[in-house]
Scaffold this active site. Structure first.
Site, PDB file in Angstrom:
ATOM      1  NE  ARG A  16      -3.902 -31.342  78.580  1.00  0.00           N
ATOM      2  CZ  ARG A  16      -2.815 -30.613  78.282  1.00  0.00           C
ATOM      3  NH1 ARG A  16      -1.996 -31.025  77.326  1.00  0.00           N
ATOM      4  NH2 ARG A  16      -2.540 -29.510  78.933  1.00  0.00           N
ATOM      5  CG  PHE A  29       3.870 -36.417  67.669  1.00  0.00           C
ATOM      6  CD1 PHE A  29       5.149 -36.372  67.146  1.00  0.00           C
ATOM      7  CD2 PHE A  29       2.825 -36.762  66.823  1.00  0.00           C
ATOM      8  CE1 PHE A  29       5.386 -36.660  65.806  1.00  0.00           C
ATOM      9  CE2 PHE A  29       3.048 -37.049  65.476  1.00  0.00           C
ATOM     10  CZ  PHE A  29       4.336 -36.999  64.976  1.00  0.00           C
ATOM     11  CG  ASP A  58       7.363 -38.169  72.620  1.00  0.00           C
ATOM     12  OD1 ASP A  58       6.485 -37.286  72.635  1.00  0.00           O
ATOM     13  OD2 ASP A  58       8.564 -37.946  72.385  1.00  0.00           O
ATOM     14  CB  SER A  59      10.913 -39.670  68.925  1.00  0.00           C
ATOM     15  OG  SER A  59      10.856 -38.298  69.254  1.00  0.00           O
ATOM     16  CB  ALA A 109       4.736 -40.359  66.202  1.00  0.00           C
ATOM     17  CG  ASP A 167      -0.475 -31.977  70.118  1.00  0.00           C
ATOM     18  OD1 ASP A 167      -0.422 -31.028  69.302  1.00  0.00           O
ATOM     19  OD2 ASP A 167      -0.329 -31.829  71.349  1.00  0.00           O
ATOM     20  CB  CYS A 227       1.464 -26.104  67.663  1.00  0.00           C
ATOM     21  SG  CYS A 227       3.001 -27.015  67.510  1.00  0.00           S
TER      22      CYS A 227
END
Length: 399
Positions: free
Chosen positions: A218, A234, A256-257, A286, A303, A343
């Site tokens: 970040r 996201f 974001d959803s 997204a 992300d 990730c």
């Protein structure tokens, strides 16, 4: 008597290299006075086929049958837990995290990376949030809480257990989240990360309340954001969005959803910059949103959550990552910067780079790698357990 697990001939080799997992197929037989002693979460001793002691660990049902706690024959008592947590604390002290007014949230225990497989502990100001991913760790949670207090003293005011969603479902533990020690009368707390402020709710948020593993990445977004129009997909609680605005972004859009995530992202932006700053949030899928962004953005952050939690779904996951990245690369403005992450532990660094190569080829644009990113040092990787390096990221310059 502690139950004894005997391995098949030759199956001790990975343990001799100090790898902390024993797979169920490696076990020859188990000796116990009573079957009830080898329930999930029990402490077991590991022996070679010929009877040489190798390790002590937590037994569990599943493909990973034992997670190793120590390669020494020693009692796993309160003093042992205190020592392990004290070492983890010293690592964070060495990193300058335990007494830093600019950053009061960090990871104290990162599973295998800290020699405590199945355990995660995150610190948010004066509160420790414990998350157990194995039955053995869950059964030891009071010992763990006492060890945290031994390391921190009165600098910790509460310890919250958030294991109900992470302990194995089939163990039927009836786990309920709650305070192991102390209490808190606020549902959301303000923490500081690199000087930026964030509302964190460990009781209802995802994971332990915040994604601490992107702290340094970040900060890098902040460096690249000046004068740019930024899209954070996201976005969850808007971590990257806050840093982008702090870095002087012209405009920031968070997607974001989850409606709840978008509300949190808005609150975090207002907390840092007030309501007048130039930011927008959208509750949308997204992947769909990226279909038609044209060339509105010159810094995009991808992300996504783990597309591949297991190797079985790896093929489909890689196709999903490729589509997502191809859309972003094809539509970002010339001279744009793309931060892209995975990730998924099942996705190796090599596989991730190969996927980005394919996405760039599909988009048909010249792409340079500026940075290769990973998790920060408070999410350490044991040299004996390379699988612990789960976060992969690239920063790309798109001509």
């Amino acid at each position: 008597m502690t139950p004894q697990v005997y391995l098949r001939k030759g199956k001790e080799e990975s343990l001799m290299r100090r790898h902390p997992w024993i797979f169920s197929g490696a076990i020859d037989h188990i000796k116990a006075e009573d079957e009830s002693e080898i329930t999930e979460g029990a402490l077991v001793e590991i022996y070679t086929r010929t009877g040489d002691f190798i390790a002590l660990g937590h037994y569990q049902i599943g493909s990973i049958a034992v997670r190793v706690l120590t390669f020494d024959k020693e009692p796993i008592d309160q003093a042992w837990w205190n020592r392990r947590i004290a070492v983890a604390y010293d690592v964070r002290r060495t990193l300058g995290l335990t007494d830093n007014p600019d950053t009061d949230c960090y990871r104290l225990v990162h599973g295998e990376g800290d020699g405590l497989p199945g355990l995660v502990v995150d610190i948010y100001g004066t509160v420790a949030v414990v998350q157990c991913h194995s039955v053995g760790m869950y059964l030891a949670r009071q010992d763990i809480a006492r060890a945290i207090l031994a390391a921190y003293g009165d600098r910790i005011t509460a310890i919250y257990d958030k294991s109900s969603q992470t302990v194995p479902f089939n163990a039927r533990l009836g786990a309920v989240d709650g305070y192991l020690w102390g209490s808190s009368d606020h549902s959301a707390h303000v923490v500081t990360e690199n000087g930026e402020k964030f509302l964190v709710n460990w009781e209802q948020g995802q994971k332990t309340g915040f994604f601490l593993d992107q702290r340094e990445n970040r900060e890098l977004v902040k460096r690249y954001s000046k004068g740019r129009t930024v899209l954070n997909t996201f976005c969850y609680t808007g971590g990257f969005s806050v840093y982008a605005m702090a870095g002087g972004a012209e405009k920031v859009c968070s997607v974001d959803s989850s409606e709840r995530a978008v509300v949190l992202a808005t609150e975090n932006m207002k907390l840092n910059f007030g309501p007048q700053a130039n930011f927008t949030e959208t509750a949308a899928d997204a992947v769909e949103y990226l279909k038609n962004i044209e060339d509105k953005y010159d810094l995009i952050i991808l992300d996504p959550p783990a597309f591949a939690k297991h190797h079985k779904v790896l093929g489909n996951a890689m196709q999903g990552y490729k589509r997502l990245n191809a859309r972003a690369i094809s539509q970002i403005r010339p001279g744009g910067i793309l931060f892209t992450f995975s990730c998924s532990q099942a996705v190796s660094k090599e596989l991730f780079r190969t996927m980005i190569f394919s996405a760039a080829a599909i988009a048909g644009r010249n792409v340079r790698i500026l940075h290769q990113l990973t998790q920060p040092a408070d999410h350490p990787v044991s040299i004996y357990h390379p699988e612990g390096e789960y976060l992969k990221g690239l920063v790309l310059y798109v001509e």
